[in-house]
Design a protein around this motif. Structure first.
Motif, PDB file in Angstrom:
ATOM      1  N   MET A 162      46.025 -33.208  44.850  1.00  0.00           N
ATOM      2  CA  MET A 162      45.932 -34.664  44.858  1.00  0.00           C
ATOM      3  C   MET A 162      46.681 -35.260  46.041  1.00  0.00           C
ATOM      4  O   MET A 162      47.597 -34.638  46.544  1.00  0.00           O
ATOM      5  CB  MET A 162      46.486 -35.207  43.553  1.00  0.00           C
ATOM      6  N   PRO A 163      46.359 -36.442  46.485  1.00  0.00           N
ATOM      7  CA  PRO A 163      45.272 -37.269  45.973  1.00  0.00           C
ATOM      8  C   PRO A 163      43.931 -36.847  46.561  1.00  0.00           C
ATOM      9  O   PRO A 163      43.846 -36.407  47.705  1.00  0.00           O
ATOM     10  CB  PRO A 163      45.652 -38.676  46.446  1.00  0.00           C
ATOM     11  N   CYS A 164      42.910 -37.005  45.779  1.00  0.00           N
ATOM     12  CA  CYS A 164      41.551 -36.781  46.247  1.00  0.00           C
ATOM     13  C   CYS A 164      41.123 -38.037  47.010  1.00  0.00           C
ATOM     14  O   CYS A 164      41.292 -39.150  46.501  1.00  0.00           O
ATOM     15  CB  CYS A 164      40.620 -36.559  45.060  1.00  0.00           C
ATOM     16  N   PRO A 165      40.562 -37.880  48.215  1.00  0.00           N
ATOM     17  CA  PRO A 165      40.154 -39.064  48.968  1.00  0.00           C
ATOM     18  C   PRO A 165      39.037 -39.865  48.298  1.00  0.00           C
ATOM     19  O   PRO A 165      38.784 -41.008  48.662  1.00  0.00           O
ATOM     20  CB  PRO A 165      39.692 -38.505  50.314  1.00  0.00           C
ATOM     21  N   HIS A 166      38.404 -39.277  47.285  1.00  0.00           N
ATOM     22  CA  HIS A 166      37.324 -39.962  46.579  1.00  0.00           C
ATOM     23  C   HIS A 166      37.718 -40.331  45.154  1.00  0.00           C
ATOM     24  O   HIS A 166      36.878 -40.697  44.341  1.00  0.00           O
ATOM     25  CB  HIS A 166      36.057 -39.113  46.616  1.00  0.00           C
ATOM     26  N   TRP A 205      45.173 -44.993  30.652  1.00  0.00           N
ATOM     27  CA  TRP A 205      45.840 -43.689  30.596  1.00  0.00           C
ATOM     28  C   TRP A 205      44.959 -42.548  31.133  1.00  0.00           C
ATOM     29  O   TRP A 205      45.389 -41.411  31.128  1.00  0.00           O
ATOM     30  CB  TRP A 205      46.327 -43.370  29.185  1.00  0.00           C
ATOM     31  N   MET A 206      43.757 -42.861  31.609  1.00  0.00           N
ATOM     32  CA  MET A 206      42.880 -41.845  32.206  1.00  0.00           C
ATOM     33  C   MET A 206      42.416 -42.348  33.565  1.00  0.00           C
ATOM     34  O   MET A 206      41.255 -42.644  33.773  1.00  0.00           O
ATOM     35  CB  MET A 206      41.710 -41.538  31.276  1.00  0.00           C
ATOM     36  N   LYS A 207      43.354 -42.440  34.486  1.00  0.00           N
ATOM     37  CA  LYS A 207      43.097 -43.014  35.800  1.00  0.00           C
ATOM     38  C   LYS A 207      42.281 -42.072  36.686  1.00  0.00           C
ATOM     39  O   LYS A 207      42.257 -40.873  36.487  1.00  0.00           O
ATOM     40  CB  LYS A 207      44.412 -43.336  36.486  1.00  0.00           C
ATOM     41  N   GLY A 208      41.615 -42.661  37.662  1.00  0.00           N
ATOM     42  CA  GLY A 208      40.853 -41.880  38.626  1.00  0.00           C
ATOM     43  C   GLY A 208      39.391 -41.780  38.249  1.00  0.00           C
ATOM     44  O   GLY A 208      38.910 -42.505  37.383  1.00  0.00           O
ATOM     45  N   SER A 232      35.836 -39.251  37.464  1.00  0.00           N
ATOM     46  CA  SER A 232      35.390 -37.990  36.863  1.00  0.00           C
ATOM     47  C   SER A 232      34.905 -37.042  37.958  1.00  0.00           C
ATOM     48  O   SER A 232      34.792 -37.411  39.130  1.00  0.00           O
ATOM     49  CB  SER A 232      34.271 -38.250  35.861  1.00  0.00           C
ATOM     50  N   ALA A 233      34.577 -35.855  37.558  1.00  0.00           N
ATOM     51  CA  ALA A 233      34.085 -34.819  38.476  1.00  0.00           C
ATOM     52  C   ALA A 233      32.819 -35.250  39.200  1.00  0.00           C
ATOM     53  O   ALA A 233      32.513 -34.755  40.284  1.00  0.00           O
ATOM     54  CB  ALA A 233      33.842 -33.525  37.699  1.00  0.00           C
ATOM     55  N   ALA A 234      32.087 -36.202  38.631  1.00  0.00           N
ATOM     56  CA  ALA A 234      30.845 -36.677  39.248  1.00  0.00           C
ATOM     57  C   ALA A 234      31.076 -37.289  40.625  1.00  0.00           C
ATOM     58  O   ALA A 234      30.165 -37.325  41.453  1.00  0.00           O
ATOM     59  CB  ALA A 234      30.170 -37.702  38.338  1.00  0.00           C
ATOM     60  N   SER A 235      32.297 -37.744  40.899  1.00  0.00           N
ATOM     61  CA  SER A 235      32.598 -38.391  42.178  1.00  0.00           C
ATOM     62  C   SER A 235      32.937 -37.404  43.298  1.00  0.00           C
ATOM     63  O   SER A 235      33.159 -37.814  44.432  1.00  0.00           O
ATOM     64  CB  SER A 235      33.771 -39.365  42.007  1.00  0.00           C
ATOM     65  N   CYS A 236      32.978 -36.134  42.988  1.00  0.00           N
ATOM     66  CA  CYS A 236      33.291 -35.123  44.010  1.00  0.00           C
ATOM     67  C   CYS A 236      32.163 -35.061  45.045  1.00  0.00           C
ATOM     68  O   CYS A 236      30.994 -34.949  44.692  1.00  0.00           O
ATOM     69  CB  CYS A 236      33.469 -33.750  43.371  1.00  0.00           C
ATOM     70  N   VAL A 237      32.549 -35.143  46.325  1.00  0.00           N
ATOM     71  CA  VAL A 237      31.563 -35.064  47.411  1.00  0.00           C
ATOM     72  C   VAL A 237      31.670 -33.736  48.162  1.00  0.00           C
ATOM     73  O   VAL A 237      31.104 -33.581  49.249  1.00  0.00           O
ATOM     74  CB  VAL A 237      31.688 -36.249  48.392  1.00  0.00           C
TER      75      VAL A 237
END
Length: 97
Positions: free
Chosen positions: A19-23, A58-61, A63-68
């Motif tokens: 982390m942090p993930c840029p997306h 409490w579940m920020k960010g 999901s995996a769907a946003s991975c590029v």
């Protein structure tokens, strides 16, 4: 032992080095939910929680769907987890009904 071998690919210690993930993907959270499915067979719970990522405080960010598939996270992972591959599997498994 065979069961533990299968789980080794997804062994995330939640160290947050990825982390942090840029997306905005919350990688440790996604993997934690996938572990609920894989390790504890809490699939319905994991799927319900997956749908809440980014929608509740409490579940920020994201999901995996946003991975590029940029791969920045994989370069930082001390466990050498194939994060991109595991995020795809996480989304495929937890996004379905």
């Amino acid at each position: 032992m065979e069961e533990n071998k299968k789980l080794a690919d997804l062994y995330c210690t939640e160290c947050n080095y990825c982390m942090p993930c840029p997306h905005g993907v919350n990688i440790p959270l996604n993997f934690k939910l996938m572990n609920y499915h894989k390790v504890y067979n809490l699939t319905d719970y994991a799927r319900a929680e997956y749908k809440q990522i980014g929608k509740v405080d409490w579940m920020k960010g994201n999901s995996a769907a946003s991975c590029v598939e940029c791969g920045i996270c994989e370069d930082k992972c001390p466990q050498k987890i194939e994060i991109i591959k595991q995020l795809k599997e996480t989304h495929f498994t937890l996004n379905s009904n």
